[in-house]
Motif scaffolding. Structure first.
Motif, PDB file in Angstrom:
ATOM      1  N   ALA A  14      29.603  16.036   2.020  1.00 30.39           N
ATOM      2  CA  ALA A  14      29.233  16.790   0.820  1.00 30.39           C
ATOM      3  C   ALA A  14      29.800  16.131  -0.435  1.00 30.39           C
TER       4      ALA A  14
ATOM      5  N   ILE B 224      18.231  19.336   9.165  1.00 34.88           N
ATOM      6  CA  ILE B 224      18.637  19.757   7.822  1.00 34.88           C
ATOM      7  C   ILE B 224      19.077  21.217   7.855  1.00 34.88           C
TER       8      ILE B 224
ATOM      9  N   VAL C 235      22.677  23.040   6.728  1.00 32.87           N
ATOM     10  CA  VAL C 235      22.652  24.096   5.707  1.00 32.87           C
ATOM     11  C   VAL C 235      23.346  25.345   6.243  1.00 32.87           C
TER      12      VAL C 235
ATOM     13  N   ALA D  69      19.852  19.315   0.010  1.00 34.34           N
ATOM     14  CA  ALA D  69      20.062  18.828   1.372  1.00 34.34           C
ATOM     15  C   ALA D  69      18.915  17.897   1.721  1.00 34.34           C
ATOM     16  N   THR D  70      19.250  16.768   2.332  1.00 32.78           N
ATOM     17  CA  THR D  70      18.227  15.789   2.708  1.00 32.78           C
ATOM     18  C   THR D  70      18.430  15.339   4.148  1.00 32.78           C
TER      19      THR D  70
ATOM     20  N   LEU E 273      25.607  26.362   0.486  1.00 31.48           N
ATOM     21  CA  LEU E 273      24.171  26.117   0.558  1.00 31.48           C
ATOM     22  C   LEU E 273      23.420  27.361   1.028  1.00 31.48           C
TER      23      LEU E 273
ATOM     24  N   ILE F 120      15.213  20.587  -1.247  1.00 28.44           N
ATOM     25  CA  ILE F 120      15.099  19.851   0.012  1.00 28.44           C
ATOM     26  C   ILE F 120      14.263  18.600  -0.212  1.00 28.44           C
TER      27      ILE F 120
ATOM     28  N   ASP G  11      27.085  25.460   6.017  1.00 27.81           N
ATOM     29  CA  ASP G  11      27.673  25.391   4.683  1.00 27.81           C
ATOM     30  C   ASP G  11      27.415  26.707   3.945  1.00 27.81           C
TER      31      ASP G  11
ATOM     32  N   ARG H  43      24.186  17.537   0.637  1.00 28.12           N
ATOM     33  CA  ARG H  43      24.502  17.160   2.014  1.00 28.12           C
ATOM     34  C   ARG H  43      23.311  16.419   2.624  1.00 28.12           C
ATOM     35  N   SER H  44      23.611  15.434   3.478  1.00 24.46           N
ATOM     36  CA  SER H  44      22.576  14.706   4.197  1.00 24.46           C
ATOM     37  C   SER H  44      22.967  14.618   5.667  1.00 24.46           C
TER      38      SER H  44
END
Length: 246
Positions: free
Chosen positions: A46, A88, A92, A211-212, A98, A183, A95, A56-57
């Motif tokens: 993050a 993803i 999420v 997020a990715t 998120l 996203i 977190d 985040r990824s």
């Protein structure tokens, strides 16, 4: 890749989302054993960038995940898209920040949506929203016409200039006081997410997260990732602050 393929495997044709090898029947994996060895997961990654409070990824954009995303993005590979959406959604859900988002939005593609017949970011965002129990809003942002693909930009400065002020929020969309989760499939410099966040902020959004599925570059700790994306800027005051590149 293994060469052992049963009749049942051929009948159901479930493939590795990266190389296309037929996977064994009842396999719970989406990568074949060889491709799985190429997967690099971003742990505790993050970071904050521009107006995005947290990004985040899931994966490093390399090897098997890269090939899977290319198949999804340019070859309409739905299995790869569903897999990435699930991954993803998993990060999420873990977190709390998120998960506090009021709505989920996608990055608009402009004319490239027509060329590819669909928007891969919308595909991911819709599934992630459903899996996380967050409202999905499909028509929040639009991309201005005349913006060329970032892939055609040769330098970092050219990419930053190309995407500058490229997004606007649709008329009538009220985001006042809302927390928004963006996203997308990949983030590289963060320029696209930053410009989306700028447009959302102008429309009244209070907090913005992203997020990715993947992030280009080698995995870094949160603080190292932030420093690699920053210039040290000296101001007239006796202090130093970081200005993040887009």
């Amino acid at each position: 890749m293994s060469n052992t393929v049963t009749f049942a495997d051929l009948l159901f044709c479930r493939q590795c989302i990266s190389c296309g090898e037929i996977l064994p029947l009842f396999s719970k994996e989406d990568f074949c054993p060889d491709c799985q060895k190429q997967v690099k997961i971003l742990e505790d990654n993050a970071f904050t960038l521009f107006d995005v409070q947290r990004i985040r990824s899931v994966y490093v954009y390399d090897g098997a995940p890269r090939k899977a995303l290319v198949r999804f993005k340019y070859n309409n590979h739905a299995q790869a898209g569903r897999f990435m959406a699930q991954k993803i959604a998993d990060i999420v859900k873990k977190d709390k920040l998120l998960m506090s988002a009021d709505i989920v939005v996608h990055v608009p593609n402009g004319k490239y949506t027509t060329e590819r017949f669909y928007n891969q970011s919308m595909f991911l965002a819709k599934l992630v929203a459903k899996k996380c129990g967050i409202k999905f809003m499909p028509k929040v942002m639009k991309k201005k016409s005349g913006i060329k693909s970032q892939l055609k930009c040769r330098t970092r400065s050219e990419r930053l200039q190309n995407i500058k002020s490229a997004f606007t929020v649709e008329k009538g969309v009220d985001l006042r006081g809302k927390s928004v989760l963006i996203i997308d499939d990949i983030t590289t410099t963060g320029a696209t997410l930053g410009e989306c966040a700028k447009a959302l902020k102008k429309a009244g959004a209070e907090k913005i997260f992203a997020a990715t599925a993947a992030r280009a570059g080698k995995p870094q700790s949160p603080i190292k990732t932030r420093l690699l994306d920053a210039d040290i800027v000296f101001t007239k005051k006796p202090s130093v602050h970081l200005k993040f590149k887009r």
